[in-house]
Design a protein around this motif. Structure first.
Motif, PDB file in Angstrom:
ATOM      1  N   SER A  20      60.853  41.176  29.622  1.00  0.00           N
ATOM      2  CA  SER A  20      60.421  40.856  30.986  1.00  0.00           C
ATOM      3  C   SER A  20      59.135  41.595  31.325  1.00  0.00           C
ATOM      4  N   ILE A  21      59.000  42.811  30.814  1.00  0.00           N
ATOM      5  CA  ILE A  21      57.768  43.562  31.080  1.00  0.00           C
ATOM      6  C   ILE A  21      56.571  42.845  30.441  1.00  0.00           C
ATOM      7  N   GLU A  22      56.734  42.406  29.183  1.00  0.00           N
ATOM      8  CA  GLU A  22      55.630  41.730  28.500  1.00  0.00           C
ATOM      9  C   GLU A  22      55.234  40.447  29.226  1.00  0.00           C
ATOM     10  N   GLU A  23      56.249  39.622  29.557  1.00  0.00           N
ATOM     11  CA  GLU A  23      56.005  38.386  30.302  1.00  0.00           C
ATOM     12  C   GLU A  23      55.302  38.688  31.623  1.00  0.00           C
ATOM     13  N   GLY A  24      55.837  39.688  32.312  1.00  0.00           N
ATOM     14  CA  GLY A  24      55.322  40.051  33.628  1.00  0.00           C
ATOM     15  C   GLY A  24      53.881  40.512  33.563  1.00  0.00           C
ATOM     16  N   LYS A  25      53.542  41.257  32.498  1.00  0.00           N
ATOM     17  CA  LYS A  25      52.172  41.743  32.364  1.00  0.00           C
ATOM     18  C   LYS A  25      51.195  40.578  32.238  1.00  0.00           C
ATOM     19  N   ILE A  26      51.615  39.570  31.468  1.00  0.00           N
ATOM     20  CA  ILE A  26      50.715  38.427  31.276  1.00  0.00           C
ATOM     21  C   ILE A  26      50.500  37.706  32.605  1.00  0.00           C
ATOM     22  N   LEU A  27      51.585  37.514  33.345  1.00  0.00           N
ATOM     23  CA  LEU A  27      51.452  36.873  34.662  1.00  0.00           C
ATOM     24  C   LEU A  27      50.584  37.720  35.580  1.00  0.00           C
ATOM     25  N   PHE A  28      50.810  39.037  35.540  1.00  0.00           N
ATOM     26  CA  PHE A  28      50.012  39.942  36.379  1.00  0.00           C
ATOM     27  C   PHE A  28      48.537  39.816  36.029  1.00  0.00           C
ATOM     28  N   GLN A  29      48.231  39.808  34.729  1.00  0.00           N
ATOM     29  CA  GLN A  29      46.831  39.715  34.306  1.00  0.00           C
ATOM     30  C   GLN A  29      46.216  38.385  34.698  1.00  0.00           C
ATOM     31  N   THR A  30      47.023  37.347  34.737  1.00  0.00           N
ATOM     32  CA  THR A  30      46.471  36.036  35.065  1.00  0.00           C
ATOM     33  C   THR A  30      46.219  35.901  36.562  1.00  0.00           C
ATOM     34  N   TYR A  31      47.184  36.293  37.374  1.00  0.00           N
ATOM     35  CA  TYR A  31      47.100  35.988  38.806  1.00  0.00           C
ATOM     36  C   TYR A  31      46.640  37.154  39.680  1.00  0.00           C
ATOM     37  N   CYS A  32      46.956  38.358  39.307  1.00  0.00           N
ATOM     38  CA  CYS A  32      46.698  39.488  40.198  1.00  0.00           C
ATOM     39  C   CYS A  32      45.449  40.279  39.801  1.00  0.00           C
ATOM     40  N   ARG A  33      45.062  40.144  38.512  1.00  0.00           N
ATOM     41  CA  ARG A  33      43.955  40.930  37.972  1.00  0.00           C
ATOM     42  C   ARG A  33      42.648  40.823  38.762  1.00  0.00           C
ATOM     43  N   PRO A  34      42.220  39.603  39.216  1.00  0.00           N
ATOM     44  CA  PRO A  34      40.920  39.549  39.900  1.00  0.00           C
ATOM     45  C   PRO A  34      40.830  40.513  41.080  1.00  0.00           C
ATOM     46  N   CYS A  35      41.932  40.776  41.752  1.00  0.00           N
ATOM     47  CA  CYS A  35      41.906  41.701  42.882  1.00  0.00           C
ATOM     48  C   CYS A  35      42.389  43.087  42.481  1.00  0.00           C
ATOM     49  N   HIS A  36      43.619  43.174  41.957  1.00  0.00           N
ATOM     50  CA  HIS A  36      44.211  44.492  41.714  1.00  0.00           C
ATOM     51  C   HIS A  36      43.714  45.138  40.425  1.00  0.00           C
ATOM     52  N   GLY A  37      42.962  44.399  39.616  1.00  0.00           N
ATOM     53  CA  GLY A  37      42.375  44.990  38.411  1.00  0.00           C
ATOM     54  C   GLY A  37      43.332  44.974  37.243  1.00  0.00           C
ATOM     55  N   SER A  38      42.785  44.856  36.038  1.00  0.00           N
ATOM     56  CA  SER A  38      43.679  44.700  34.892  1.00  0.00           C
ATOM     57  C   SER A  38      44.433  45.987  34.595  1.00  0.00           C
ATOM     58  N   LYS A  39      43.958  47.128  35.116  1.00  0.00           N
ATOM     59  CA  LYS A  39      44.718  48.371  34.931  1.00  0.00           C
ATOM     60  C   LYS A  39      45.597  48.668  36.145  1.00  0.00           C
ATOM     61  N   ALA A  40      45.694  47.704  37.057  1.00  0.00           N
ATOM     62  CA  ALA A  40      46.458  47.875  38.297  1.00  0.00           C
ATOM     63  C   ALA A  40      45.889  49.022  39.125  1.00  0.00           C
ATOM     64  N   ASP A  41      44.581  49.240  39.016  1.00  0.00           N
ATOM     65  CA  ASP A  41      43.943  50.354  39.718  1.00  0.00           C
ATOM     66  C   ASP A  41      43.140  49.895  40.942  1.00  0.00           C
ATOM     67  N   GLY A  42      43.346  48.642  41.348  1.00  0.00           N
ATOM     68  CA  GLY A  42      42.636  48.155  42.530  1.00  0.00           C
ATOM     69  C   GLY A  42      41.156  47.936  42.298  1.00  0.00           C
ATOM     70  N   ASN A  43      40.749  47.743  41.040  1.00  0.00           N
ATOM     71  CA  ASN A  43      39.327  47.606  40.732  1.00  0.00           C
ATOM     72  C   ASN A  43      38.971  46.278  40.096  1.00  0.00           C
ATOM     73  N   LEU A  98      39.877  29.202  43.298  1.00  0.00           N
ATOM     74  CA  LEU A  98      38.631  29.272  42.535  1.00  0.00           C
ATOM     75  C   LEU A  98      38.564  30.620  41.818  1.00  0.00           C
ATOM     76  N   TRP A  99      38.954  30.616  40.531  1.00  0.00           N
ATOM     77  CA  TRP A  99      38.996  31.884  39.785  1.00  0.00           C
ATOM     78  C   TRP A  99      37.615  32.312  39.315  1.00  0.00           C
ATOM     79  N   THR A 100      36.716  31.339  39.146  1.00  0.00           N
ATOM     80  CA  THR A 100      35.414  31.658  38.555  1.00  0.00           C
ATOM     81  C   THR A 100      34.283  31.240  39.489  1.00  0.00           C
ATOM     82  N   PRO A 101      34.088  31.999  40.564  1.00  0.00           N
ATOM     83  CA  PRO A 101      33.055  31.640  41.530  1.00  0.00           C
ATOM     84  C   PRO A 101      31.660  31.855  40.945  1.00  0.00           C
ATOM     85  N   SER A 102      30.665  31.153  41.483  1.00  0.00           N
ATOM     86  CA  SER A 102      29.299  31.436  41.026  1.00  0.00           C
ATOM     87  C   SER A 102      28.453  32.057  42.135  1.00  0.00           C
ATOM     88  N   ILE A 103      28.886  31.933  43.389  1.00  0.00           N
ATOM     89  CA  ILE A 103      28.130  32.588  44.463  1.00  0.00           C
ATOM     90  C   ILE A 103      28.832  33.910  44.775  1.00  0.00           C
TER      91      ILE A 103
END
Lengths: 256, 531
Positions: free
Chosen positions: A149-172, B312-317
């Motif tokens: 479940s941890i492995e599955e969860g990490k992949i989901l986290f990296q896909t959906y949450c990473r752009p905001c919370h960062g791939s290290k879960a550090d908010g970056n 939109l995961w890949t924005p350009s602006i």
């Protein structure tokens, strides 16, 4: 005799206060930049600046009054001068600059300035009742299921949450800078380490719209994932999220 | 008496300290401009490259890197689907940031630096959070994916000499930027809108965007002069960004680098956009009006809209520059952003929208920043680039056309209504010049539609949020770049009465001073000593 020792005490105190101002205004942004390894200078916030200055002036006054002798010396600068010419020049300068300074204060306080917005919020409001009873189906399972479940969860986290919370879960994550209310840094021991699994389940499912108004939901970019992720997936994300961040959820008080 | 004085002073001191503590605690909102990462150049002494180190590296890789870069290093990890650019494929030599010749592999130090620093604007995180030892180990492991590393041809090629940045050097660099045809990709003003990039991207559908050289904060290999010099010298492998090591003499590469550095700007952001009061009776809808120069610009960072589906995961602006000014009747905004193309299709059109709450909030409470919510509606001013049926599928919006302006209300992504024709009060115009859209939107301060329209007032913080669409990135509808709530403030003119106050203050200050000194001179402090 007293006068001879430090007729310029007042000037020294004033100089020290000016030095403090110069330090806060010009030197400290650079110092903090170096200390915190930032690429930009970090200017002292204006309210802090005001308080540091008040402290500085008070410290100067406290110093000048440490003994009666000092206090007398301190004031003696204002007495009619018989001393060197520099003293009478400084005296005149002081007499002129005091009223000017007062005028400047009044001016800078009463020009219609930009009041900076107040944005206070509570990060962890109370968990709504309907989420209190839920159990994380993976937390108490055997080691193997947990690992999966941890492995599955990490992949989901990296896909959906990473752009905001960062791939290290550090908010970056790469989008984090665009949200003024920053995505939470889960490694910070004050965030998800202080709450139980269910709490995260609620936050992930309901997102910002689920927050009460003391937590300023209108500023939060946290999406509500209830239409996109199944309950099991959310529990897996929680497993993966804690593991990525390297923290543990708060243990529930066992009422037995 | 002095003792009493001191007690009071200490009391004040304590109050001061408490206030400081609370003052800092309330700074929860960060300032975007201070948060961008930098390329770190220092490298500690190397760890020996032993089989043990590689084996340790494999463990680290399979814990921290594989879900992006793939278990076999092919850049196809399971999480890669929401990323642009895609994670590096370590089995090919696609390394971008190197100090070695074009198509050579990077040195260990190069890898160490980029792994430590991460790559701004992409998914690649910085890894100074793991120990130096771990970084050496993992980089020895990723080297095993590509045989080229074993042939040992990673030789540093960039010289160390430098040429000082002088106006002549920058001017020479600008000439070379033309001579070497850098503009064919990077555009005449360096905004990444050169015809070749556009062709690569839109005609051959290749995933290459030339860097917008005016955005200094987005340089992958660092934005110091030495870094830019290195990039120009060595190029980025497997991208259109070639190496100029052979094509340009060493000195000329410094000149070009100085020119690039001179156009690369920092992000200057703020939370409050100050609208400038102008005396003119008429506010012309003209992006090139001189008055804009006097209004303070604020750069607002944008993110892809991933709050509601479709995402939109890949924005350009990634940023919009905003200015505002107003006179006694009207308010006007100038919105500028970089866009490599001006290609409009029926659905995929460039556009921008400015969002306000329908009324100025009285308390902290605002409508939801992304299109409002059921308890708070938002007012949207939207501009879309010109497009006309019958012109073929794709048109370029000409400068003579102002585009399409409309006013809307929304309570959520799905609940959006265009206001009826009689309450459409916003006018505007957008022009595309050298890779940049400049859109002016104007409205009267007050309108009749008090329910659906924001009514502007001076001296109040009015929430504002932005969104932008890039048609050639297939942005449309909810697929857009968005910002958080910011504020616009209509600056009040300095009232004339203020000078009277200041005068009174000065007179009062002077009289207190005179009184104090007179008293002091009559009873000199010596008396106090004898007390």
């Amino acid at each position: 005799m007293a006068k001879k020792r430090s007729a310029f005490l007042m000037i020294w105190v004033i100089l020290a206060v000016i030095c403090l101002f110069m330090f806060l205004k010009y030197a400290s942004p650079k110092v903090f930049q170096m200390l915190m390894a930032k690429s930009h200078p970090m200017p002292t916030p204006s309210t802090l600046m005001m308080w540091y200055m008040i402290m500085g002036v008070l410290a100067g006054l406290v110093y000048a009054t440490t003994s009666n002798q000092k206090f007398a010396d301190f004031l003696s600068f204002l007495l009619p001068s018989r001393g060197p010419i520099i003293k009478s020049l400084l005296q005149k300068l002081l007499f002129v600059s005091f009223p000017v300074l007062v005028g400047w204060f009044v001016y800078s306080w009463s020009i219609p300035g930009a009041a900076s917005p107040v944005e206070l919020r509570i990060q962890h409001p109370t968990l709504p009742q309907e989420f209190e009873k839920l159990e994380n189906p993976f937390r108490e399972k055997d080691a193997d299921t947990q690992r999966k479940s941890i492995e599955e969860g990490k992949i989901l986290f990296q896909t959906y949450c990473r752009p905001c919370h960062g791939s290290k879960a550090d908010g970056n994550g790469p989008f984090a800078n665009s949200f003024r209310l920053r995505p939470i840094n889960f490694q910070d021991p004050g965030t998800i380490a202080t709450v139980v699994d269910n709490y995260l389940f609620w936050r992930i499912k309901e997102g910002a719209p689920g927050l009460p108004s003391e937590s300023t939901p209108w500023d939060s970019a946290m999406p509500s994932w209830k239409d996109d992720l199944k309950d099991d997936e959310i529990w897996m994300i929680i497993m993966g999220e804690y593991d990525t961040a390297g923290v543990m959820p708060r243990q529930r008080e066992k009422l037995e | 008496m002095i003792k009493a004085c001191k007690k009071v002073l200490v009391g004040f001191g304590l109050i001061g300290i408490c206030t400081i503590v609370f003052g800092t605690a309330s700074d929860v909102f960060a300032q975007a401009s201070h948060l961008f990462r930098t390329y770190k150049r220092e490298v500690p002494p190397k760890l020996p490259e032993t089989p043990d180190a590689v084996a340790e590296g494999k463990k680290i890789y399979e814990k921290r890197c594989w879900y992006c870069h793939g278990i076999e290093g092919k850049g196809d990890g399971p999480a890669a689907k929401t990323m642009f650019p895609k994670p590096r494929n370590f089995t090919r030599n696609e390394y971008k940031v190197r100090s070695t010749a074009f198509s050579s592999v990077p040195t260990d130090e190069d890898l160490f630096r980029i792994i430590t620093s991460g790559i701004e604007g992409t998914a690649m995180p910085f890894w100074y959070t793991i120990s130096e030892k771990e970084r050496w180990q993992v980089l020895y492991y990723i080297k095993t994916f590509n045989d080229q590393f074993r042939k040992n041809d990673a030789i540093k090629t960039v010289s160390v000499g430098s040429v000082a940045s002088t106006p002549e050097s920058v001017a020479r660099g600008q000439e070379l930027f033309k001579e070497m045809r850098c503009f064919e990709c990077h555009g005449e003003d360096g905004r990444g809108n050169g015809p070749l990039t556009v062709a690569l991207q839109s005609e051959w559908n290749l995933p290459y965007r030339a860097r917008d050289l005016t955005k200094g904060w987005l340089f992958k290999g660092g934005n110091t002069i030495e870094d830019i010099y290195r990039t120009v010298s060595t190029g980025f492998n497997e991208t259109p960004m070639g190496s100029y090591l052979e094509k340009l003499a060493d000195e000329d590469r410094w000149h070009v680098a100085h020119y690039v550095k001179s156009i690369a700007k920092d992000m200057v952001s703020d939370v409050v956009i100050k609208a400038r009061l102008v005396e003119d009776d008429q506010l012309p809808i003209d992006a090139s009006d001189d008055d804009w120069g006097k209004a303070t610009p604020v750069e607002i960072p944008l993110a892809g809209q991933i709050i509601a589906t479709p995402r939109l995961w890949t924005p350009s602006i990634d940023a919009i520059n905003v200015r505002a000014m107003y006179n006694k009747d009207e308010i006007m905004f100038l919105l500028e952003w970089d866009d490599a193309t001006n290609k409009q299709e029926e659905v995929f059109r460039d556009g921008v929208s400015v969002q306000f709450p329908t009324k100025i909030p009285e308390s902290l409470k605002k409508p939801y920043f992304a299109m409002g919510d059921s308890s708070g509606a938002v007012n949207l001013w939207s501009w879309k680039a010109y497009w006309h049926e019958g012109f073929g599928a794709i048109v370029e919006a000409p400068e003579t056309e102002s585009g399409e302006v409309s006013e809307l209300n929304a309570k959520s992504f799905k609940n959006v209504t265009t206001q009826p024709p009689e309450s459409q009060n916003v006018s505007g115009k957008g022009i595309y010049q050298n890779g940049r859209w400049k859109v002016v939107l104007k409205r009267s301060l007050k309108t009749d539609d008090v329910k659906g329209d924001i009514q502007f007032e001076t001296g109040k913080l009015i929430p504002v949020a932005l969104a932008a669409w890039d048609g050639s990135n297939s942005d449309t509808g909810a697929l857009k770049s968005v910002s958080a709530w910011y504020y616009v403030l209509l600056e009040k003119p300095v009232p004339k009465t203020i000078f009277a106050y200041v005068l009174v203050a000065i007179i009062m200050g002077a009289s207190v001073e005179l009184w104090f000194i007179a008293r002091l001179r009559r009873f000199p402090p010596k008396l106090e000593e004898n007390e």
